[in-house]
Design an enzyme around this catalytic site. Structure first.
Site, PDB file in Angstrom:
ATOM      1  N   ARG A   1     -37.938  14.718  -7.166  1.00  0.00           N
ATOM      2  CA  ARG A   1     -38.475  13.902  -6.092  1.00  0.00           C
ATOM      3  C   ARG A   1     -37.354  13.104  -5.432  1.00  0.00           C
ATOM      4  NH1 ARG A   1     -40.797   9.971  -7.693  1.00  0.00           N
ATOM      5  NH2 ARG A   1     -40.705  10.200  -9.950  1.00  0.00           N
TER       6      ARG A   1
ATOM      7  N   TYR B   1     -39.394  21.375  -3.859  1.00  0.00           N
ATOM      8  CA  TYR B   1     -39.612  20.888  -5.228  1.00  0.00           C
ATOM      9  C   TYR B   1     -41.018  20.291  -5.383  1.00  0.00           C
ATOM     10  CZ  TYR B   1     -39.733  18.101  -9.348  1.00  0.00           C
ATOM     11  OH  TYR B   1     -40.162  17.558 -10.528  1.00  0.00           O
TER      12      TYR B   1
ATOM     13  N   LYS C   1     -48.504  13.965  -6.172  1.00  0.00           N
ATOM     14  CA  LYS C   1     -48.094  12.573  -5.989  1.00  0.00           C
ATOM     15  C   LYS C   1     -48.515  12.025  -4.623  1.00  0.00           C
ATOM     16  CE  LYS C   1     -45.883  12.742  -9.921  1.00  0.00           C
ATOM     17  NZ  LYS C   1     -46.485  12.129 -11.117  1.00  0.00           N
TER      18      LYS C   1
ATOM     19  N   HIS D   1     -50.895   6.595 -12.336  1.00  0.00           N
ATOM     20  CA  HIS D   1     -49.979   7.584 -12.927  1.00  0.00           C
ATOM     21  C   HIS D   1     -50.222   7.605 -14.435  1.00  0.00           C
ATOM     22  CE1 HIS D   1     -45.450   8.938 -13.201  1.00  0.00           C
ATOM     23  NE2 HIS D   1     -46.264   9.964 -13.162  1.00  0.00           N
TER      24      HIS D   1
ATOM     25  N   SER E   1     -42.156   8.537 -14.882  1.00  0.00           N
ATOM     26  CA  SER E   1     -41.824   9.959 -14.936  1.00  0.00           C
ATOM     27  C   SER E   1     -40.835  10.235 -16.059  1.00  0.00           C
ATOM     28  CB  SER E   1     -41.219  10.405 -13.606  1.00  0.00           C
ATOM     29  OG  SER E   1     -42.155  10.203 -12.578  1.00  0.00           O
TER      30      SER E   1
ATOM     31  N   CYS F   1     -41.253   9.971 -19.256  1.00  0.00           N
ATOM     32  CA  CYS F   1     -41.276   8.970 -20.327  1.00  0.00           C
ATOM     33  C   CYS F   1     -42.404   9.212 -21.330  1.00  0.00           C
ATOM     34  CB  CYS F   1     -41.362   7.569 -19.751  1.00  0.00           C
ATOM     35  SG  CYS F   1     -39.851   7.099 -18.884  1.00  0.00           S
TER      36      CYS F   1
ATOM     37  N   ASP G   1     -51.068  13.404 -16.207  1.00  0.00           N
ATOM     38  CA  ASP G   1     -50.204  12.775 -15.196  1.00  0.00           C
ATOM     39  C   ASP G   1     -50.929  11.780 -14.290  1.00  0.00           C
ATOM     40  OD1 ASP G   1     -47.446  12.766 -14.200  1.00  0.00           O
ATOM     41  OD2 ASP G   1     -48.290  13.512 -12.328  1.00  0.00           O
TER      42      ASP G   1
ATOM     43  N   ARG H   1     -39.181  22.296 -15.003  1.00  0.00           N
ATOM     44  CA  ARG H   1     -40.621  22.093 -15.186  1.00  0.00           C
ATOM     45  C   ARG H   1     -41.359  23.383 -15.502  1.00  0.00           C
ATOM     46  NH1 ARG H   1     -42.788  16.581 -14.358  1.00  0.00           N
ATOM     47  NH2 ARG H   1     -40.877  15.438 -13.921  1.00  0.00           N
TER      48      ARG H   1
HETATM   49  P1  GTP Z   1     -43.755  13.214 -15.648  1.00  0.00           P
HETATM   50  O1  GTP Z   1     -44.462  14.490 -15.854  1.00  0.00           O
HETATM   51  O2  GTP Z   1     -42.459  13.325 -14.914  1.00  0.00           O
HETATM   52  O3  GTP Z   1     -44.606  12.128 -15.020  1.00  0.00           O
HETATM   53  O4  GTP Z   1     -43.260  12.680 -17.116  1.00  0.00           O
HETATM   54  P2  GTP Z   1     -44.062  12.497 -18.485  1.00  0.00           P
HETATM   55  O5  GTP Z   1     -44.394  11.044 -18.630  1.00  0.00           O
HETATM   56  O6  GTP Z   1     -45.154  13.459 -18.636  1.00  0.00           O
HETATM   57  O7  GTP Z   1     -42.923  12.778 -19.592  1.00  0.00           O
HETATM   58  P3  GTP Z   1     -42.896  13.850 -20.784  1.00  0.00           P
HETATM   59  O8  GTP Z   1     -44.069  13.716 -21.717  1.00  0.00           O
HETATM   60  O9  GTP Z   1     -42.687  15.180 -20.223  1.00  0.00           O
HETATM   61  O10 GTP Z   1     -41.606  13.372 -21.594  1.00  0.00           O
HETATM   62  C1  GTP Z   1     -40.345  13.405 -21.045  1.00  0.00           C
HETATM   63  C2  GTP Z   1     -39.285  13.252 -22.078  1.00  0.00           C
HETATM   64  O11 GTP Z   1     -39.565  12.203 -22.994  1.00  0.00           O
HETATM   65  C3  GTP Z   1     -39.079  14.505 -22.904  1.00  0.00           C
HETATM   66  O12 GTP Z   1     -37.710  14.768 -22.983  1.00  0.00           O
HETATM   67  C4  GTP Z   1     -39.643  14.140 -24.240  1.00  0.00           C
HETATM   68  O13 GTP Z   1     -39.024  14.831 -25.276  1.00  0.00           O
HETATM   69  C5  GTP Z   1     -39.407  12.645 -24.329  1.00  0.00           C
HETATM   70  N1  GTP Z   1     -40.421  12.004 -25.185  1.00  0.00           N
HETATM   71  C6  GTP Z   1     -41.757  12.076 -25.045  1.00  0.00           C
HETATM   72  N2  GTP Z   1     -42.400  11.389 -26.010  1.00  0.00           N
HETATM   73  C7  GTP Z   1     -41.430  10.851 -26.792  1.00  0.00           C
HETATM   74  C8  GTP Z   1     -41.452  10.036 -27.962  1.00  0.00           C
HETATM   75  O14 GTP Z   1     -42.493   9.652 -28.494  1.00  0.00           O
HETATM   76  N3  GTP Z   1     -40.236   9.659 -28.473  1.00  0.00           N
HETATM   77  C9  GTP Z   1     -39.058  10.064 -27.909  1.00  0.00           C
HETATM   78  N4  GTP Z   1     -37.919   9.670 -28.465  1.00  0.00           N
HETATM   79  N5  GTP Z   1     -39.005  10.854 -26.819  1.00  0.00           N
HETATM   80  C10 GTP Z   1     -40.177  11.247 -26.266  1.00  0.00           C
HETATM   81 MN    MN Z   2     -45.743  15.055 -17.387  1.00  0.00          MN
HETATM   82 MN    MN Z   3     -45.639  12.114 -13.147  1.00  0.00          MN
END
Ligand code: GTP
Ligand code: MN
Ligand code: MN
Length: 601
Positions: free
Chosen positions: A78, A217, A226, A246, A268, A270, A293, A383
């Protein structure tokens, strides 16, 4: 050559005069070679896929229905600095958004759109965010010159002929215009990933319109996501008394069979997709997924907040996804039908990314070159795009237009320091304060520097479609208009706190079920909590460590409230609130003042 579209021009013209007129206007402006109304059928998808394989946009992978797209290296995330909220009055965009006068923006973008689809096909994609059988289905129509976008929208939204039929002659819909901004001269050979260096991701909240230009993208081009479901929908929610957030939505069932629905907002990359599909390490606990999401929350007749997931697919971060971290995502992907973008490829036609164990030999990196190990093989924001119905732990209620009643809202960010593993808000206003001051280190999900701490209120910084101060007031009002006992309890979590040695203090992923268990105990009135200046936290002994390789002191370290770290946070919090001027609800100032007093006490 151009992506040969199925030979079909206006085969099922809709009876919706306003839609027809808009499509005609856009075709006159963008001057495509062909106009195709998308019906969402398998035949149509097959044709588009074949065409994209021919232009080299998609590469077939080994699993049935799996394809790999490699973007232009300048079109991988983004683009927040190119994202605009064009409200008629600049004050309505607030200090957190880019603003341009809508008249000026329309002039600028109309000039860019003029002839931008030459040599290409213009696709008309009718879609619906949320169930089609909702009381008031939220329709949209995306016009795009990208077949990759059509296929991705087919996965991410309910789209096609059924939607068009449901729109009838006069249903209101969000007009969403997208172009990659890469017209083709007669005979000019297309590139695998057409895009333009000039990019605009523009929302016109007053007229509920989206204009996107120059990027293919996902977050910039799949306009139901979004742009509609957060930026435009947040404005609809403000006007109509609901929330577009979100947030993931999950269903948690305890060993005793009690069920709670939990929504969680993390910025994002996280951890939303991971938490949404959590496989609890605590025996007897069960998580089912409703969304990963976006959540739309509105009050039900019983005064509780009900959430729906407006999406129909998962557009998840690939790196870090593995059998150990997110087995349910891996099972979802095993079923095929996935468009991968910017991951690495194995010689056998499999996919690979960082975090998936040892790299197999002979990898092709996301640039399409033999990988030499000097840079990540998969882009950090690579992704997967897969139908949510393939998720093996999908809760059947995900498709219920009434949504599910939310018992708890978690806010969370990625912070190396300061923020404890979990904190419970004292009440709704304090919870809104925690959300409004949420902070997180930036990630690869947006272009720009990674790892910088910034405030990301409710994980919505890039997605609030109006003045963030008004948005906070809207959150406060949601609480005021409700029966406090019926409102979700609010918690703040941080899976990403680190020790002095740089390692994560908390193992995360499936182990987060231990934190969810405490949340449920708090909801049910049995969990222990201690008062701290920042809120209620569990004593370390209250986190169930059954089968966990951590002693109580380790858990205490993750939970610790470090008063000096918090005092160091105060100047930035004050500066943050100052940005909203008059618009900041006074209760949030009061919350900050009370925090200061508690920290000095
Ligand atoms: P968007 O789809 O962009 O909105 O992000 P999201 O919030 O869905 O993030 P996602 O669950 O894909 O996690 C992104 C990153 O965070 C990955 O590299 C995961 O491995 C890491 N991650 C997720 N949960 C944890 C956790 O509990 N501990 C740690 N250390 N890393 C985590
Ligand atoms: Mn996600
Ligand atoms: Mn997101």
């Amino acid at each position: 050559m151009t992506a040969a579209a199925p030979e079909k021009t206006e085969t099922f013209p809709p009876t919706h005069p306003a839609l027809r007129a808009w499509v005609r206007d856009i075709a006159d402006l963008t001057k495509p070679d062909r106009v195709v109304w998308c019906d969402g059928s398998d035949t149509e998808a097959r044709g588009l896929t074949e065409a994209l394989v021919q232009t080299g946009t998609l590469e077939p992978l080994a699993r049935p229905g799996d394809y790999l797209a490699r973007t232009d290296p300048g079109d991988v995330a983004r683009v927040e600095e190119r994202t605009f909220i064009c409200s008629p009055d600049e004050a309505d965009a607030g200090p957190t958004n880019n603003w341009m006068d809508p008249v000026e923006m329309r002039a600028t973008m109309t000039a860019l759109y003029d002839g931008c689809m030459r040599g290409r096909t213009m696709y008309i994609v009718p879609f619906c965010m949320g169930p089609l059988d909702a009381a008031e289905p939220k329709f949209g129509v995306e016009i795009t010159d990208s077949a990759y976008v059509v296929l991705s929208m087919r996965t991410m939204t309910r789209m096609g002929a059924e939607v068009l039929a449901a729109m009838g002659e006069d249903a209101p819909f969000v007009r969403a215009l997208h172009s990659v901004g890469a017209p083709l001269e007669p005979g000019e050979k297309d590139v695998p990933w057409p895009c333009n260096e000039t990019k605009y991701i523009t929302q016109f909240p007053a007229t509920r319109e989206i204009w996107s230009y120059g990027s293919g993208y996902g977050g910039n081009s799949l306009l139901g996501k979004k742009c509609y479901s957060l930026r435009i929908a947040s404005v609809m929610g403000r006007d109509e008394g609901w929330l577009a957030e979100h947030m993931l939505i999950l269903k948690l069932t305890s060993p005793q069979g009690s069920t709670h629905y939990i929504a969680a907002a993390f910025p994002s990359a996280c951890g939303k997709t991971n938490l949404a599909m959590l496989e609890p390490t605590l025996p007897g606990w069960r998580v089912e997924t409703l969304g990963d999401d976006i959540a739309w929350l509105r009050f039900g007749d019983d005064g509780r907040l009900y959430a729906i997931n407006p999406e129909y697919g998962l557009f998840g971060v690939a790196p870090g996804t593995d059998w150990t971290t997110n087995p349910n995502a891996m099972r979802t992907l095993e079923r095929g039908n996935t468009i991968y973008t910017n991951v690495a490829r194995t010689p056998e036609g499999g996919v690979w990314w960082e975090g998936m164990g040892d790299a197999p030999a002979g990898l092709t990196d996301w640039h399409g070159e033999a990988w030499n190990g000097s840079a990540p093989a998969a882009h950090p924001n690579s992704r997967f795009c897969v139908p949510i119905r393939q998720c093996p732990i999908l809760a059947p209620e995900y498709d219920d237009p009434r949504g599910v009643p939310i018992s708890a809202i978690l806010f969370g960010g990625r912070r190396r320091t300061t923020i404890p593993l979990v904190t419970e808000a004292r009440d709704w206003a304090h919870g809104v304060f925690l959300g409004a001051t949420l902070s997180s280190e930036t990630t690869a999900a947006a272009t720009g520097q990674v790892g910088v701490v910034r405030r990301d209120p409710m994980a919505m910084l890039p997605f609030i479609g109006y003045h963030a101060g008004d948005y906070f007031a809207h959150w406060i009002n949601i609480g005021k208009n409700a029966d406090a006992a019926a409102l979700p309890k609010i918690f703040y979590v941080n899976w990403f706190r680190r020790g002095d040695d740089g390692r994560f203090l908390w193992p995360g992923f499936g182990e987060n079920s231990r934190v969810l268990k405490w949340v449920v105990e708090r909801l049910e009135g049995t969990g222990e909590a201690v008062e701290t200046p920042i809120g209620l936290t569990p004593p370390a002994a209250a986190i169930d460590r059954t089968g966990l390789d951590l002693d109580e002191a380790d858990v205490a370290a993750a939970l610790r409230v470090d008063l000096d770290e918090w005092r160091a946070e105060l100047p930035d919090l004050t500066e943050w609130f100052d940005r909203f001027g008059e618009k900041l609800p006074t209760v949030l100032w009061s919350e900050l003042d009370a925090l200061k007093v508690r920290l000095d006490g």
